[in-house]
Design an enzyme around this catalytic site. Structure first.
Site, mmCIF file in Angstrom:
data_model
loop_
_atom_site.group_PDB
_atom_site.id
_atom_site.type_symbol
_atom_site.label_atom_id
_atom_site.label_comp_id
_atom_site.label_asym_id
_atom_site.label_seq_id
_atom_site.Cartn_x
_atom_site.Cartn_y
_atom_site.Cartn_z
ATOM 1 N N LYS A 174 0.649 -1.166 -0.018
ATOM 2 C CA LYS A 174 0.044 -0.001 0.165
ATOM 3 C C LYS A 174 0.868 1.375 0.108
ATOM 4 O O LYS A 174 1.721 1.341 0.613
ATOM 5 C CB LYS A 174 -0.745 -0.044 1.277
ATOM 6 N N GLY B 242 6.379 0.666 6.017
ATOM 7 C CA GLY B 242 7.252 -0.060 5.369
ATOM 8 C C GLY B 242 7.385 0.288 3.747
ATOM 9 O O GLY B 242 8.466 0.204 3.297
ATOM 10 N N CYS B 243 6.305 0.468 2.985
ATOM 11 C CA CYS B 243 6.140 0.668 1.884
ATOM 12 C C CYS B 243 6.956 2.027 1.302
ATOM 13 O O CYS B 243 7.600 2.187 0.339
ATOM 14 C CB CYS B 243 4.919 0.628 1.247
ATOM 15 N N THR B 244 6.752 2.943 2.276
ATOM 16 C CA THR B 244 7.655 4.123 2.081
ATOM 17 C C THR B 244 8.977 3.960 2.175
ATOM 18 O O THR B 244 9.919 4.436 1.476
ATOM 19 C CB THR B 244 7.150 5.145 3.041
ATOM 20 N N ALA C 43 10.274 2.175 -0.900
ATOM 21 C CA ALA C 43 10.491 3.041 -2.218
ATOM 22 C C ALA C 43 11.483 3.984 -2.083
ATOM 23 O O ALA C 43 12.009 4.091 -2.844
ATOM 24 C CB ALA C 43 8.897 3.475 -2.420
#
Length: 188
Positions: A72, A77-79, A82
């Site tokens: 998401k 974590g995704c930030t 990325a």
């Protein structure tokens, strides 16, 4: 006496032109992304953050591909993941590869995520999870005792000819970019 409420199903989601292309999952893959190693990568065509249609064939041929699946936009974590790919983009490009992220988020969500964190690579939208299923990363997950279907954080390294060379399932964000760079070095 308690009353019962009639529940009516929602209308099916409409698919965009970009995501409606046929996807050919690897026959042996089933729901296991590791089964893709050594096989042709499942083909796809999805919309990027700006609504432009991008297909696998547009991404391979001249360069290797780091295709990472994430749950998401805007989550911690995704930030971190990325931003780590963003910060190492020059090194990855120097090794003849490019980075592309895929999640089920909308293109509009991808624009906000990309712009907020100055991401320098495409983010593709897979709202129907057709591509995540083809790559075996859409799985049953558990969080705080609750079960649900979602994207398992996974990175797939695909060579110029479209063959999956390395799959990193259940990615732990810290140090992951270094693992990907090591896998790319082995392709040289």
């Amino acid at each position: 006496m308690p009353t019962t409420k009639k529940i009516t199903p929602k209308a099916p989601l409409k698919t965009s032109k970009a995501s409606s292309a046929s996807i050919k999952p690897a026959a042996a893959a089933g729901n296991d992304s590791l089964a893709l190693e050594g096989k042709k990568a499942p083909n796809f065509q999805l919309a990027d953050a700006d609504g432009k249609s991008i297909a696998l064939k547009d991404l391979i041929g001249k360069r290797n591909l780091v295709l990472y699946f994430y749950p998401k936009d805007m989550t911690p974590g995704c930030t971190i993941e990325a931003c780590s790919f963003r910060d190492n983009d020059a090194s990855i490009r120097a090794m003849g590869a490019q980075i592309v992220g895929i999640s089920a988020d909308s293109s509009a969500s991808h624009v906000k995520f990309r712009d907020k964190h100055s991401l320098n690579f495409p983010l593709l939208s897979d709202p129907d999870n057709k591509v995540t299923r083809a790559y075996g990363v859409y799985k049953k997950k558990k969080l705080y005792g609750r079960e649900f279907m979602g994207i398992e954080r996974t990175t797939v390294v695909i060579d110029k000819s479209g063959v999956v060379r390395k799959v990193f399932p259940k990615v732990k964000v810290k140090g992951h970019t270094d693992e990907v760079i090591a896998a790319l070095k082995s392709l040289s």
